[in-house]
Design an enzyme around this catalytic site. Sequence first.
Site, PDB file in Angstrom:
ATOM      1  CE1 TYR A 152     -92.221 -50.138  68.954  1.00 58.01           C
ATOM      2  CE2 TYR A 152     -90.493 -49.802  67.325  1.00 58.01           C
ATOM      3  CZ  TYR A 152     -91.671 -50.392  67.703  1.00 58.01           C
ATOM      4  OH  TYR A 152     -92.312 -51.241  66.843  1.00 58.01           O
ATOM      5  CE  LYS A 186     -91.537 -53.729  69.257  1.00 58.32           C
ATOM      6  NZ  LYS A 186     -92.521 -54.821  69.427  1.00 58.32           N
ATOM      7  CB  SER A 202     -90.311 -53.423  64.616  1.00 62.43           C
ATOM      8  OG  SER A 202     -89.388 -52.525  65.164  1.00 62.43           O
TER       9      SER A 202
END
Length: 264
Positions: free
Chosen positions: A182, A186, A169
């Site tokens: 998060y 990632k 992402s």
Amino acid sequence: MLGLIGDGPALWYQGYPTITITGLFTSRFTGQDRGHHGRKPAFDGRAMGELFLAKGMNVVLGDIEQQALDATVAELNATGDRCIGVVTDVSKAQDMQRLADAALAKFGAIHIACNNAGVFAGGLLWEESLADYQWQMDVNIWGVIHGIRTFIPIMAAQDSDCHMVNTASMAAVTAMPYSGIYHMTKHAVLALSESLYHELAFHVPNVGSSCCARRQSIPASPPRNLQSPGSYRREGDIVEVRRAHAGLAERWPTVSPSAWASES
């Protein structure tokens, strides 16, 4: 260099017979939610399955929710019988192996593996529970690790060109407030993918790799991808203050209100 894909799958899928995909956003199964500005999100599992089926490939889907998975497989098989689903918890190595075994039993080979599963829980880093740290690391990092350790040896042993795709992402190349866990996971996916690319080039030239970065998609994600399951709760863990902070949702309006709902 490693292929970092932005808004849609590149040409690495051309000519590959069988693909496995982990992680499906259930809120997108119905066709009601087309993501931002009416566009279907580039890397949700269902959209990928539709694309690859349209290209004549066999598709194996893995997701943790049986009902959603069954409904998706049934719909994708409306015009054929080239898609199967396997209930898969990507945080467990044995589940990933079971997914691979099912693909091999049905179609005889695996030519592309997409590590697409991902979850999110936002808030202040010092108020985030250990459960939310562990949950996001289990799915977002360990899911990719298990995918690499399961599928790369299979593809390396096949006398054909193969490919692995890890969905990161834009969080892999940025860092924003209220989503530090998060972003951490990632960034790890991108680092793993970079190293994997070079190691494959040195040792397994028949297998390629890419890392996908999609646009922000948190608002379209279902509640199950925004809250850690109850099984992650531990006695003595920090009180999840963020879930009671209505003001926090106002400070970060891009997150779905369901992400801040209190859990019973």
